[in-house]
Design a protein around this motif. Structure first.
Motif: not given
Length: 777
Positions: A651-662
């Motif tokens: 079961k998904i209990v945590a997540q994190e993401e980073h996106t490239s900035a312009g």
């Protein structure tokens, strides 16, 4: 501690006003922080009553003039003091007292003056205290003037010209709070009350109260003691008749039984208030309030630290006394924000490195549920590099008084579970001769508080032979800095020893030494926050903290979160440069998109399984390593979004993401607190972040950010966390570092709204409101 309002509006008229009414009451403690006159440099005659100080700068204390700078590589504080200024500072405060109060006893309490302070009242020298970290009190009574139009002047000289005086930043001046206290002749002695709660349970607790009454007028008095819980309810009250002998200290002891007490612990730091009142007939002549926690703390050789019969690992950090951009004069709101973040990482313990802290800091630890190692000194008689002219010059003459004062002041705090009387001491510790210096300090500690164990942070004990000579065998708890394997081996060779890591780094094997050894009571990471000093130019700040000066998360705090947090955690970091070079950063925006193609990624997580995605394409799943090491991927960089998903039992209990900035487009502002009250200790942190059109942080932006504020508030300091930034903290502008910067804000009025704005040339500015609220009584 009561806070004043609108301290800039206080004047001599204020003192005339309060002295005609306040001192008709019982004991009164007056905040004495407002309206001091200050000047840097040696000034002849500045201690005299009639000295003209009108040209001096008017300010409020706490005040640290050293943090005002400028940074200069040639400043004599050098590496230890962070290249900030040293010297002499003079403070003067004028006040008047009503003739009706001439029969009262007056004292002045300083929570700390840095350093070598000397104090005068109306030209009469009261004393000198070399140790800048210690709290002290002087009796003013014999030298005061009473009556309308008759001035009194407190003069303070603080001198830290003799350098290098410390291995880390000290600050300069009256950098902690000051109080004026008035009492009747029969009164409770300053720091004369000790309250203990031996062996409490959830069913019953016995509260032992010992209090001293001094300078008494002989007679029979009524003593009333009330125990009040954290809801304000009086849970127990007792009265007794006491015969007080004149001209001596009268010690009174009482035991009060509480049924079904709310115990103080890390998860629920329940506090009680003990009020002691002294009556002559029906007249209340003195009263005192002490905050306590009912708890039982102990260290056991086999299983480490226990609180209320529950086994804990002390997951601690070391903290120096500076607050970053505010220097050594730290508003309590700054500590609240810092301790809040440390709690988020899973920290439950604080070591006061390596000196007594401000008393309100310990109040905060009581309230927030941190256990504390309360420490006295960084040096005894032997000098240390980069601090050769420090406390070692004063130890022989002052160690006993300074130790006594710290213990008397701090002993009622439930957060304190152990005392330390030295850090990495370079004196000869051979046994039995070297041990005598340790023992004489331990004896003083236990004379005034025998309810807590004593330790010290041993330095390279395998070299000094303290494990073999008999020195360590005599210690209540054996504390050691680093070299965890030596401490493990020492305990396993001497299984009756109680052991604790007094100073530890952030690396994995040092965490495992705590995790896997049940007898290891705890550890204190070096450090919780980056701190000023102990840095080589062009660096001005030691950057070994979990968080930087500005409160930004770092690689080691993200990893520690995965080891110490009780909640599911997942954090992504990458090496800043191609093919595993550079340092760890938490973003997906390289400095150069064209040359960055091989990204080394670590994911810190306590989840059973972590799956990594790049632009929604799975890069595979990895199980949790048994040794808590990070999960590693080597990824061919693509602009877009990197995401990690943590699962427990599928079961998904945590997540994190980073996106490239312009490209940078605008500034967004956030606030740590939506409201502030108009007192010195209350602040809110405003974070300005440079983002692109989509709101993604531009991690490489270093634009100059200019803060502005309406007149209902004031900018206390600005910062960006950059350890090689020499621009200082006092102005309204600072450069972004890794895309952001902070401004620390206080209220300047009693009500209304503060509006804070941040501008960067060519970008859409940011604005945010903060409401001013009434101060809690």
């Amino acid at each position: 501690m009561k806070k004043h309002k609108n301290i800039k509006t206080y004047s001599l008229l204020f003192f005339l006003a309060f002295t005609t009414t306040v001192f008709a009451q019982v004991r009164k403690t007056i905040n004495f922080d407002a309206n001091w006159q200050f000047i840097k440099g040696e000034i002849a005659g500045a201690e005299k009553l009639d000295f003209n100080d009108k040209s001096w700068r008017t300010l409020d204390v706490p005040h640290d003039w050293s943090i005002e700078g400028p940074y200069d590589r040639e400043n004599p504080t050098a590496r230890g003091g962070g290249y900030l200024p040293a010297g002499i500072g003079w403070y003067r405060k004028t006040f008047q007292l009503d003739e009706a109060d001439s029969k009262k006893l007056f004292s002045i309490e300083f929570d700390g003056v840095m350093a070598n302070s000397e104090v005068w009242i109306n030209g009469k020298h009261l004393g000198k205290r070399p140790y800048g970290y210690i709290s002290f009190v002087y009796d003013l009574t014999p030298y005061l003037n009473f009556g309308k139009g008759k001035n009194n002047v407190i003069a303070v000289r603080a001198d830290n010209t003799i350098q290098p005086a410390s291995r880390y930043y000290t600050g300069a001046g009256i950098y902690r709070h000051v109080r004026l206290v008035a009492v009747n002749k029969t009164h409770f002695k300053h720091w004369g009350t000790q309250i203990t709660t031996p062996n409490p349970t959830a069913k019953k607790a016995v509260i032992n109260i010992k209090t001293e009454i001094e300078n008494g007028v002989a007679g029979t008095y009524k003593l009333q003691i009330d125990i009040i819980d954290n809801s304000g309810k009086v849970v127990k009250s007792i009265e007794s008749q006491e015969n007080i002998v004149a001209g001596k200290n009268n010690e009174l002891s009482k035991e009060i039984e509480i049924i079904n007490p709310k115990l103080w612990n890390i998860e629920a730091p329940n506090l009680y208030t003990v009020t002691t009142k002294l009556y002559s007939g029906k007249t209340l002549i003195d009263n005192e309030t002490t905050t306590i926690g009912i708890r039982n703390a102990e260290f056991r050789a086999e299983t480490g630290f226990w609180l209320n019969n529950k086994n804990y690992k002390i997951k601690g950090v070391c903290l120096h006394h500076d607050g970053g951009a505010v220097g050594a004069a730290v508003p309590l709101g700054v500590w609240k924000e810092r301790l809040k973040k440390l709690k988020e990482v899973g920290v439950n313990g604080i070591r006061t490195s390596h000196n007594p802290v401000a008393p309100e800091f310990l109040d905060l630890c009581d309230q927030m549920g941190f256990v504390v190692m309360d420490e006295t000194f960084d040096t005894w008689t032997a000098a240390k590099h980069n601090g050769e002219k420090g406390y070692n010059l004063n130890f022989k003459d002052w160690w006993e008084q300074d130790t006594k004062d710290m213990i008397l002041r701090d002993r009622n705090h439930p957060s304190i579970v152990i005392y330390s009387i030295g850090n990495e001491i370079h004196d000869n510790l051979s046994y039995p001769e070297g041990y005598k210096t340790y023992k004489m300090q331990e004896d003083v500690v236990k004379k005034y508080d025998n309810t807590r164990p004593v330790t010290m942070a041993l330095f390279r004990p395998a070299n000094s032979k303290v494990y073999l000579s008999g020195f360590a065998a005599q210690m209540d708890v054996v504390g050691q800095n680093y070299r965890e394997n030596e401490l493990i081996a020492a305990h396993e060779a001497n299984p009756t020893w109680k052991v604790i890591g007094t100073e530890n780094t952030h690396v994995l094997n040092q965490w495992l030494a705590l995790r896997d050894k049940p007898y290891m009571a705890g550890q204190f990471l070096w450090t919780g926050y980056d701190y000023l000093g102990e840095a080589d130019w062009p660096e001005t700040t030691n950057n070994q903290g979990l968080f930087d000066r500005a409160g930004n998360w770092k690689q080691q705090s993200l990893q520690r979160d995965s080891w110490w947090s009780e909640e599911p955690v997942v954090h992504i970091v990458r090496k800043s440069d191609n093919a595993g070079a550079g340092f760890w950063v938490a973003d997906w925006t390289p400095n150069d998109f064209d040359t960055y193609d091989n990204a080394k990624i670590n994911v810190y997580s306590n989840c059973d399984e972590v799956e990594l995605f790049l632009n929604d394409k799975s890069l595979g799943s990895l199980k949790k390593p048994a040794d808590d090491s990070p999960r590693e991927w080597n990824v061919t960089f693509e602009e877009g979004t990197i995401k990690a998903i943590g699962k427990n039992n599928g079961k998904i209990v945590a997540q994190e993401e980073h996106t490239s900035a312009g490209k940078p487009a605008k500034i967004i502002l956030t606030k740590s607190n939506a409201t502030v009250a108009n007192n010195w200790d209350d602040v809110t942190f405003i974070t300005a972040t440079i983002v692109d059109e989509k709101g993604i942080r531009c991690a490489n932006a270093d634009n100059l950010i200019k803060f502005s504020i309406t007149d209902s508030g004031k900018i206390v300091a600005v910062d960006n966390g950059n350890i090689i930034d020499h621009e200082g903290y006092q102005g309204p502008a600072t450069r972004a570092y890794q895309g952001s910067a902070i401004a620390i804000i206080k209220a300047a009025k009693d009500n209304g709204t503060i509006t804070i704005k941040a501008d960067v040339e060519g970008l859409t500015p940011g604005s945010i409101p903060v409401e001013i609220v009434a101060e809690k009584k």
